[in-house]
Design a protein around this motif. Structure first.
Motif, PDB file in Angstrom:
ATOM      1  N   SER A  77       0.962  -1.172  -0.166  1.00  0.00           N
ATOM      2  CA  SER A  77       0.070  -0.074  -0.015  1.00  0.00           C
ATOM      3  C   SER A  77       0.869   1.176   0.046  1.00  0.00           C
ATOM      4  CB  SER A  77      -1.081  -0.053   1.130  1.00  0.00           C
ATOM      5  OG  SER A  77      -1.815   1.021   1.064  1.00  0.00           O
ATOM      6  N   ARG A  78       1.808   1.315   0.861  1.00  0.00           N
ATOM      7  CA  ARG A  78       2.894   2.479   1.069  1.00  0.00           C
ATOM      8  C   ARG A  78       3.621   2.609  -0.500  1.00  0.00           C
ATOM      9  NH1 ARG A  78       4.916   1.561   6.018  1.00  0.00           N
ATOM     10  NH2 ARG A  78       7.042   0.688   4.994  1.00  0.00           N
ATOM     11  N   ALA A  79       3.964   1.372  -1.015  1.00  0.00           N
ATOM     12  CA  ALA A  79       4.727   1.581  -2.017  1.00  0.00           C
ATOM     13  C   ALA A  79       3.945   2.313  -3.190  1.00  0.00           C
ATOM     14  CB  ALA A  79       5.189   0.248  -2.624  1.00  0.00           C
ATOM     15  N   MET A  80       2.552   1.681  -3.427  1.00  0.00           N
ATOM     16  CA  MET A  80       1.704   2.182  -4.380  1.00  0.00           C
ATOM     17  C   MET A  80       1.307   3.468  -3.994  1.00  0.00           C
ATOM     18  SD  MET A  80      -0.795  -1.222  -4.713  1.00  0.00           S
ATOM     19  CE  MET A  80      -1.822  -0.438  -5.863  1.00  0.00           C
ATOM     20  N   SER A  81       1.374   3.976  -2.981  1.00  0.00           N
ATOM     21  CA  SER A  81       1.075   5.497  -2.891  1.00  0.00           C
ATOM     22  C   SER A  81       2.150   6.387  -3.212  1.00  0.00           C
ATOM     23  CB  SER A  81       0.811   5.779  -1.375  1.00  0.00           C
ATOM     24  OG  SER A  81       1.673   5.588  -0.722  1.00  0.00           O
ATOM     25  N   SER A  82       3.063   5.854  -3.796  1.00  0.00           N
ATOM     26  CA  SER A  82       4.240   6.873  -4.152  1.00  0.00           C
ATOM     27  C   SER A  82       4.401   7.482  -5.510  1.00  0.00           C
ATOM     28  CB  SER A  82       5.573   6.033  -3.817  1.00  0.00           C
ATOM     29  OG  SER A  82       5.789   4.881  -4.961  1.00  0.00           O
ATOM     30  N   GLY A  83       3.365   7.162  -6.315  1.00  0.00           N
ATOM     31  CA  GLY A  83       3.395   7.509  -7.764  1.00  0.00           C
ATOM     32  C   GLY A  83       1.980   7.384  -8.081  1.00  0.00           C
ATOM     33  N   PRO A  84       1.718   7.774  -9.488  1.00  0.00           N
ATOM     34  CA  PRO A  84       0.288   7.670 -10.090  1.00  0.00           C
ATOM     35  C   PRO A  84      -0.097   6.415  -9.975  1.00  0.00           C
ATOM     36  CG  PRO A  84       2.030   8.613 -11.270  1.00  0.00           C
ATOM     37  CD  PRO A  84       2.690   8.224 -10.256  1.00  0.00           C
ATOM     38  N   LEU A  85      -1.390   6.189  -9.595  1.00  0.00           N
ATOM     39  CA  LEU A  85      -2.046   4.875  -9.485  1.00  0.00           C
ATOM     40  C   LEU A  85      -1.997   4.226 -10.730  1.00  0.00           C
ATOM     41  CD1 LEU A  85      -3.745   2.753  -7.993  1.00  0.00           C
ATOM     42  CD2 LEU A  85      -5.706   3.890  -8.538  1.00  0.00           C
ATOM     43  N   HIS A  86      -2.198   4.720 -11.977  1.00  0.00           N
ATOM     44  CA  HIS A  86      -2.290   3.827 -13.223  1.00  0.00           C
ATOM     45  C   HIS A  86      -0.988   3.362 -13.750  1.00  0.00           C
ATOM     46  CE1 HIS A  86      -0.790   8.133 -14.548  1.00  0.00           C
ATOM     47  NE2 HIS A  86      -0.166   7.407 -15.641  1.00  0.00           N
ATOM     48  N   ILE A  87       0.246   4.063 -12.899  1.00  0.00           N
ATOM     49  CA  ILE A  87       1.502   3.249 -13.025  1.00  0.00           C
ATOM     50  C   ILE A  87       1.681   2.452 -11.700  1.00  0.00           C
ATOM     51  CG2 ILE A  87       4.025   3.698 -12.747  1.00  0.00           C
ATOM     52  CD1 ILE A  87       3.774   6.164 -13.991  1.00  0.00           C
ATOM     53  N   THR A  88       1.318   2.738 -10.625  1.00  0.00           N
ATOM     54  CA  THR A  88       1.614   1.662  -9.454  1.00  0.00           C
ATOM     55  C   THR A  88       0.809   0.569  -9.371  1.00  0.00           C
ATOM     56  OG1 THR A  88       0.257   2.858  -7.845  1.00  0.00           O
ATOM     57  CG2 THR A  88       2.406   3.748  -8.135  1.00  0.00           C
ATOM     58  N   ARG A  89      -0.362   0.615  -9.973  1.00  0.00           N
ATOM     59  CA  ARG A  89      -0.950  -0.380  -9.850  1.00  0.00           C
ATOM     60  C   ARG A  89      -0.631  -1.576 -10.395  1.00  0.00           C
ATOM     61  NH1 ARG A  89      -6.275   2.125 -12.886  1.00  0.00           N
ATOM     62  NH2 ARG A  89      -5.215   2.154 -15.170  1.00  0.00           N
ATOM     63  N   ASP A  90       0.225  -1.568 -11.580  1.00  0.00           N
ATOM     64  CA  ASP A  90       0.588  -2.591 -12.199  1.00  0.00           C
ATOM     65  C   ASP A  90       2.296  -2.702 -12.193  1.00  0.00           C
ATOM     66  OD1 ASP A  90      -1.857  -3.174 -13.591  1.00  0.00           O
ATOM     67  OD2 ASP A  90      -1.550  -1.505 -14.987  1.00  0.00           O
ATOM     68  N   ALA A  91       2.841  -1.917 -11.098  1.00  0.00           N
ATOM     69  CA  ALA A  91       4.251  -1.946 -11.138  1.00  0.00           C
ATOM     70  C   ALA A  91       4.869  -3.315 -10.224  1.00  0.00           C
ATOM     71  CB  ALA A  91       4.757  -0.806 -10.328  1.00  0.00           C
ATOM     72  N   THR A  92       5.936  -3.634 -10.375  1.00  0.00           N
ATOM     73  CA  THR A  92       6.555  -4.341  -9.516  1.00  0.00           C
ATOM     74  C   THR A  92       6.755  -3.767  -8.241  1.00  0.00           C
ATOM     75  OG1 THR A  92       7.548  -5.834 -11.102  1.00  0.00           O
ATOM     76  CG2 THR A  92       8.718  -5.752  -8.918  1.00  0.00           C
ATOM     77  N   ILE A  93       6.545  -4.419  -7.044  1.00  0.00           N
ATOM     78  CA  ILE A  93       6.856  -3.745  -5.731  1.00  0.00           C
ATOM     79  C   ILE A  93       7.999  -4.694  -5.182  1.00  0.00           C
ATOM     80  CG2 ILE A  93       5.866  -3.347  -3.372  1.00  0.00           C
ATOM     81  CD1 ILE A  93       4.261  -1.953  -5.653  1.00  0.00           C
ATOM     82  N   ALA A  94       8.809  -3.877  -4.485  1.00  0.00           N
ATOM     83  CA  ALA A  94       9.969  -4.537  -4.147  1.00  0.00           C
ATOM     84  C   ALA A  94      10.669  -3.867  -2.788  1.00  0.00           C
ATOM     85  CB  ALA A  94      11.250  -4.427  -5.266  1.00  0.00           C
ATOM     86  N   GLU A  95      11.502  -4.301  -2.082  1.00  0.00           N
ATOM     87  CA  GLU A  95      12.121  -3.792  -0.893  1.00  0.00           C
ATOM     88  C   GLU A  95      13.693  -4.030  -0.999  1.00  0.00           C
ATOM     89  OE1 GLU A  95      10.721  -4.759   2.779  1.00  0.00           O
ATOM     90  OE2 GLU A  95      10.998  -6.964   2.424  1.00  0.00           O
ATOM     91  N   MET A  96      14.312  -3.194  -0.268  1.00  0.00           N
ATOM     92  CA  MET A  96      15.976  -3.434  -0.240  1.00  0.00           C
ATOM     93  C   MET A  96      16.297  -4.512   0.656  1.00  0.00           C
ATOM     94  SD  MET A  96      17.154  -2.070  -2.832  1.00  0.00           S
ATOM     95  CE  MET A  96      16.991  -0.496  -3.959  1.00  0.00           C
ATOM     96  N   ASP A  97      17.149  -5.565   0.314  1.00  0.00           N
ATOM     97  CA  ASP A  97      17.578  -6.487   1.417  1.00  0.00           C
ATOM     98  C   ASP A  97      18.588  -5.820   2.154  1.00  0.00           C
ATOM     99  OD1 ASP A  97      19.923  -6.588  -0.150  1.00  0.00           O
ATOM    100  OD2 ASP A  97      19.398  -8.641  -1.021  1.00  0.00           O
ATOM    101  N   GLY A  98      19.300  -6.548   2.828  1.00  0.00           N
ATOM    102  CA  GLY A  98      20.384  -6.034   3.802  1.00  0.00           C
ATOM    103  C   GLY A  98      21.670  -5.698   3.107  1.00  0.00           C
ATOM    104  N   HIS A  99      21.762  -6.198   1.941  1.00  0.00           N
ATOM    105  CA  HIS A  99      22.940  -5.819   1.008  1.00  0.00           C
ATOM    106  C   HIS A  99      22.851  -4.664  -0.135  1.00  0.00           C
ATOM    107  CE1 HIS A  99      24.965  -9.292   2.615  1.00  0.00           C
ATOM    108  NE2 HIS A  99      23.946  -9.955   2.169  1.00  0.00           N
TER     109      HIS A  99
END
Length: 211
Positions: free
Chosen positions: A41-63
């Protein structure tokens, strides 16, 4: 171009989790599902919905490598960030924007993107410096919703400011290889012009004045 390792939840699992979050049904979900849904939800709110609804959601690992939480169907990658860390904010990047971001995180001497990139940060941000791309210790600078054009800019050459503002645009990291155009607000701010409307003195478009 940056490579992202697939890992974590599948797209369908993640989409159902985020649907449950918006429906207020996560009381029945596991803690892991709740955390995943909140991150998406937080990642999708960072950009326009017509982009974020189909975007890959990722987070950074410890490296410092991106790990997929939900596989998308377009070229954009969105990150939930960590509100407890300065500079780790929700954002959504196109491929060139992602390359620029990974380069600055790795403290490379200069970005390696070969074309202009875009990053949206419509949730706002905090960062350590407006002038030093590698500053990790200065007090937080709060910055409102904005988006970024990641390509070499020069304040003097382009006739732009280079200081932090709450509206308009400026060149951040001016004079360094990571200088880029920072645009406050969203591209959809203001009223849209349609034929038949007339400009009023505020330069806000509205219905023509009747006499």
């Amino acid at each position: 171009m940056a490579h992202i390792e697939p890992h974590g939840a599948s797209g369908s699992y993640s989409n159902s989790a985020i649907t449950a979050l918006h429906a207020g049904e996560l009381h029945a979900a596991s803690r892991d599902e709740q955390i995943l849904a909140a991150k998406i939800s937080r990642a999708m709110s960072s950009g326009p919905l017509h982009i974020t609804r189909d975007a890959t959601i990722a987070e950074m690992d410890g490296h410092g490598n991106p790990v997929v939480l939900r596989q998308g169907t377009n070229q954009w990658v969105c990150f939930p960030g960590d509100e407890n860390k300065i500079g780790d904010v929700p954002m959504c990047a196109d491929p060139m924007g992602l390359q620029w971001m990974l380069d600055i995180m790795a403290s490379k001497p200069a970005p390696t993107n070969t074309a202009p990139g875009i990053i949206y940060m419509l949730c706002g941000a905090t960062q350590h410096s407006n002038t030093d791309p590698f500053d990790k210790t200065s007090p937080a600078i709060p910055i409102g919703p904005h988006w970024m054009i990641l390509w070499p800019y020069s304040a003097a050459h382009d006739g732009l400011p280079n200081n932090v503002r709450d509206a308009g645009a400026w060149v951040m990291f001016d004079g360094t290889p990571y200088a880029y155009l920072h645009v406050s607000g969203t591209p959809w701010a203001g009223n849209e012009y349609t034929p038949g409307q007339a400009p009023v003195w505020t330069m806000r478009y509205g219905a023509p004045t009747e006499h």
